[in-house]
Scaffold this active site. Sequence first.
Site, PDB file in Angstrom:
ATOM      1  N   SER A  29     -12.862  47.910  -0.808  1.00 31.72           N
ATOM      2  CA  SER A  29     -14.088  47.179  -1.104  1.00 31.72           C
ATOM      3  C   SER A  29     -15.443  48.276  -1.087  1.00 31.72           C
ATOM      4  O   SER A  29     -16.212  47.595  -1.792  1.00 31.72           O
ATOM      5  CB  SER A  29     -13.914  45.959  -0.515  1.00 31.72           C
ATOM      6  OG  SER A  29     -12.872  45.703  -0.319  1.00 31.72           O
ATOM      7  N   HIS A  60      -6.798  48.045 -16.765  1.00 29.14           N
ATOM      8  CA  HIS A  60      -7.613  47.893 -15.059  1.00 29.14           C
ATOM      9  C   HIS A  60      -6.585  47.910 -13.881  1.00 29.14           C
ATOM     10  O   HIS A  60      -6.786  47.591 -12.408  1.00 29.14           O
ATOM     11  CB  HIS A  60      -8.088  46.312 -14.565  1.00 29.14           C
ATOM     12  CG  HIS A  60      -9.262  46.446 -15.307  1.00 29.14           C
ATOM     13  ND1 HIS A  60      -9.348  46.009 -16.117  1.00 29.14           N
ATOM     14  CD2 HIS A  60     -10.802  45.982 -15.233  1.00 29.14           C
ATOM     15  CE1 HIS A  60     -11.603  45.879 -17.140  1.00 29.14           C
ATOM     16  NE2 HIS A  60     -11.231  46.152 -15.620  1.00 29.14           N
ATOM     17  N   HIS A  82      -2.035  45.842  -1.485  1.00 30.94           N
ATOM     18  CA  HIS A  82      -1.894  44.225  -0.336  1.00 30.94           C
ATOM     19  C   HIS A  82      -0.961  43.870  -0.107  1.00 30.94           C
ATOM     20  O   HIS A  82      -0.799  43.357  -1.257  1.00 30.94           O
ATOM     21  CB  HIS A  82      -3.444  43.615  -0.001  1.00 30.94           C
ATOM     22  CG  HIS A  82      -4.442  44.279  -0.785  1.00 30.94           C
ATOM     23  ND1 HIS A  82      -5.382  44.555  -1.402  1.00 30.94           N
ATOM     24  CD2 HIS A  82      -5.439  44.961   0.352  1.00 30.94           C
ATOM     25  CE1 HIS A  82      -6.396  45.367  -1.606  1.00 30.94           C
ATOM     26  NE2 HIS A  82      -6.594  45.781   0.001  1.00 30.94           N
ATOM     27  N   GLU A  85      -1.058  40.584  -1.737  1.00 28.36           N
ATOM     28  CA  GLU A  85      -0.448  40.476  -2.965  1.00 28.36           C
ATOM     29  C   GLU A  85       0.927  40.308  -3.140  1.00 28.36           C
ATOM     30  O   GLU A  85       1.086  39.888  -4.620  1.00 28.36           O
ATOM     31  CB  GLU A  85      -1.347  41.620  -3.547  1.00 28.36           C
ATOM     32  CG  GLU A  85      -2.996  42.142  -3.383  1.00 28.36           C
ATOM     33  CD  GLU A  85      -3.112  42.969  -4.481  1.00 28.36           C
ATOM     34  OE1 GLU A  85      -4.032  43.595  -5.881  1.00 28.36           O
ATOM     35  OE2 GLU A  85      -2.894  44.272  -3.572  1.00 28.36           O
ATOM     36  N   ALA A 112     -13.891  47.330   3.835  1.00 31.60           N
ATOM     37  CA  ALA A 112     -14.154  46.378   4.388  1.00 31.60           C
ATOM     38  C   ALA A 112     -13.930  45.112   5.469  1.00 31.60           C
ATOM     39  O   ALA A 112     -12.258  45.009   4.945  1.00 31.60           O
ATOM     40  CB  ALA A 112     -14.353  44.967   3.646  1.00 31.60           C
ATOM     41  N   MET A 210      -7.473  42.819   6.056  1.00 29.97           N
ATOM     42  CA  MET A 210      -5.941  42.659   5.919  1.00 29.97           C
ATOM     43  C   MET A 210      -5.073  44.236   5.291  1.00 29.97           C
ATOM     44  O   MET A 210      -5.257  43.859   3.765  1.00 29.97           O
ATOM     45  CB  MET A 210      -5.995  41.608   4.741  1.00 29.97           C
ATOM     46  CG  MET A 210      -6.703  40.902   5.242  1.00 29.97           C
ATOM     47  SD  MET A 210      -7.135  39.181   4.228  1.00 29.97           S
ATOM     48  CE  MET A 210      -8.139  37.690   4.764  1.00 29.97           C
ATOM     49  N   SER A 211      -5.687  45.176   5.136  1.00 27.46           N
ATOM     50  CA  SER A 211      -5.424  47.032   5.146  1.00 27.46           C
ATOM     51  C   SER A 211      -5.225  47.683   6.025  1.00 27.46           C
ATOM     52  O   SER A 211      -4.571  47.351   7.518  1.00 27.46           O
ATOM     53  CB  SER A 211      -6.165  47.040   3.700  1.00 27.46           C
ATOM     54  OG  SER A 211      -7.089  46.988   3.660  1.00 27.46           O
ATOM     55  N   ASN A 234     -19.233  41.273   7.401  1.00 27.92           N
ATOM     56  CA  ASN A 234     -19.029  39.669   8.226  1.00 27.92           C
ATOM     57  C   ASN A 234     -18.504  39.823   9.374  1.00 27.92           C
ATOM     58  O   ASN A 234     -18.211  40.480   9.485  1.00 27.92           O
ATOM     59  CB  ASN A 234     -18.557  38.531   7.242  1.00 27.92           C
ATOM     60  CG  ASN A 234     -17.269  39.025   6.998  1.00 27.92           C
ATOM     61  OD1 ASN A 234     -16.234  40.186   6.475  1.00 27.92           O
ATOM     62  ND2 ASN A 234     -16.105  37.725   7.661  1.00 27.92           N
ATOM     63  N   HIS A 246     -16.030  35.152   0.288  1.00 29.79           N
ATOM     64  CA  HIS A 246     -15.917  35.673  -0.465  1.00 29.79           C
ATOM     65  C   HIS A 246     -17.172  37.106  -1.161  1.00 29.79           C
ATOM     66  O   HIS A 246     -17.392  37.721  -0.948  1.00 29.79           O
ATOM     67  CB  HIS A 246     -14.443  36.066  -1.303  1.00 29.79           C
ATOM     68  CG  HIS A 246     -14.515  37.226  -1.612  1.00 29.79           C
ATOM     69  ND1 HIS A 246     -13.134  38.225  -1.158  1.00 29.79           N
ATOM     70  CD2 HIS A 246     -13.848  37.209  -2.609  1.00 29.79           C
ATOM     71  CE1 HIS A 246     -13.783  38.518  -1.706  1.00 29.79           C
ATOM     72  NE2 HIS A 246     -13.149  38.982  -3.265  1.00 29.79           N
TER      73      HIS A 246
HETATM   74  N1  HPA Z   1     -11.340  38.350   8.025  1.00 36.64           N
HETATM   75  C1  HPA Z   1     -10.494  39.790   7.346  1.00 36.64           C
HETATM   76  N2  HPA Z   1     -10.140  40.429   6.706  1.00 36.64           N
HETATM   77  C2  HPA Z   1     -11.455  40.564   6.433  1.00 36.64           C
HETATM   78  C3  HPA Z   1     -12.446  39.556   6.503  1.00 36.64           C
HETATM   79  C4  HPA Z   1     -12.161  38.547   7.708  1.00 36.64           C
HETATM   80  O1  HPA Z   1     -13.622  38.393   8.128  1.00 36.64           O
HETATM   81  N3  HPA Z   1     -13.985  40.636   5.544  1.00 36.64           N
HETATM   82  C5  HPA Z   1     -13.446  41.633   4.998  1.00 36.64           C
HETATM   83  N4  HPA Z   1     -12.286  41.475   5.569  1.00 36.64           N
END
Ligand code: HPA
Length: 279
Positions: A29, A60, A82, A85, A112, A210-211, A234, A246
């Site tokens: 991301s 897309h 992912h 999904e 990310a 998550m990846s 974050n 998000h």
């Molecule tokens: N947790 C899991 N996956 C993420 C996060 C998170 O806080 N931020 C961005 N991807």
Amino acid sequence: MISFKEIKRAANIVMNSCGPADIAVILGSGLGGYEEEVLDPVEIDYNEIPGFPLSTVPGHAGRFIVGTIAEKRVLVMSGRFHSYEGYSMDKVTLPVRIMSLMGVDTLIVTNAAGAVNTSYKPGDLVILEDFINLSGRNPLRGKNLDRFGPRFPDMTHAYDRNLREIAEKEANKLGISIQKGVYCYMNGPCFETPAEIRMARIIGADLVGMSTVPETIVARHCGMRVLGISSVTNMAAGVLDQPINHEEVLAVGESIKAPFRKLVSAIIDKMPASRIQEF
Ligand code: HPA
């Protein structure tokens, strides 16, 4: 289970359209738009590759973009799969096996992530030193594909030491502040609970996401060198006394794009000369 033959068929289609590559970059991301860095790009839409999940949104679908960056043949993967999904681990990692059959021996995987380490802050870039797989899943489960690698691949050096050193040096040269840490892989799609984040911290994680880990495992099985870079979007759940949003995650990801792009291109510039002369 996907067979070697099916993967080979998909790889041949991509090779016929795009030619071979030395290096692949999986865009997380935080690195969307990086495909603009590719010179003389040739693209193939995921809809044209057998075995890839079909996109329900016309125009897309993800795509592979192959071309030149810093005189290297680079494949950029725009749009990753992912497991949250609903895709099987076979589907999530099919692109990496295709890359391997196209000649890719170096993978840069980006994402990310949330910061478990409280000394990190949103906007930081982090070189992955190792991972913890808390998903309960493994993409190598099932009959081993011996043509790619061994039944029990070593994960001592999941992320290549030499590439990590190059990444750190290039970040310093560019004046980009960089952290180093351990990435903990969760299935998602919900963000973690504060208790899960406290556990992740106790067991040695600095980041959560998550990846990246399925792709890393399969790339190592294929014998690729892997570099992982996270952008902290974050603080993980419970670090701050506020919910994770998000939209904020996306906004911070957006704000990191410029240094992230610069860093990835500088790293590619320092990689060995292309092995591919003609195609
Ligand atoms: N947790 C899991 N996956 C993420 C996060 C998170 O806080 N931020 C961005 N991807």
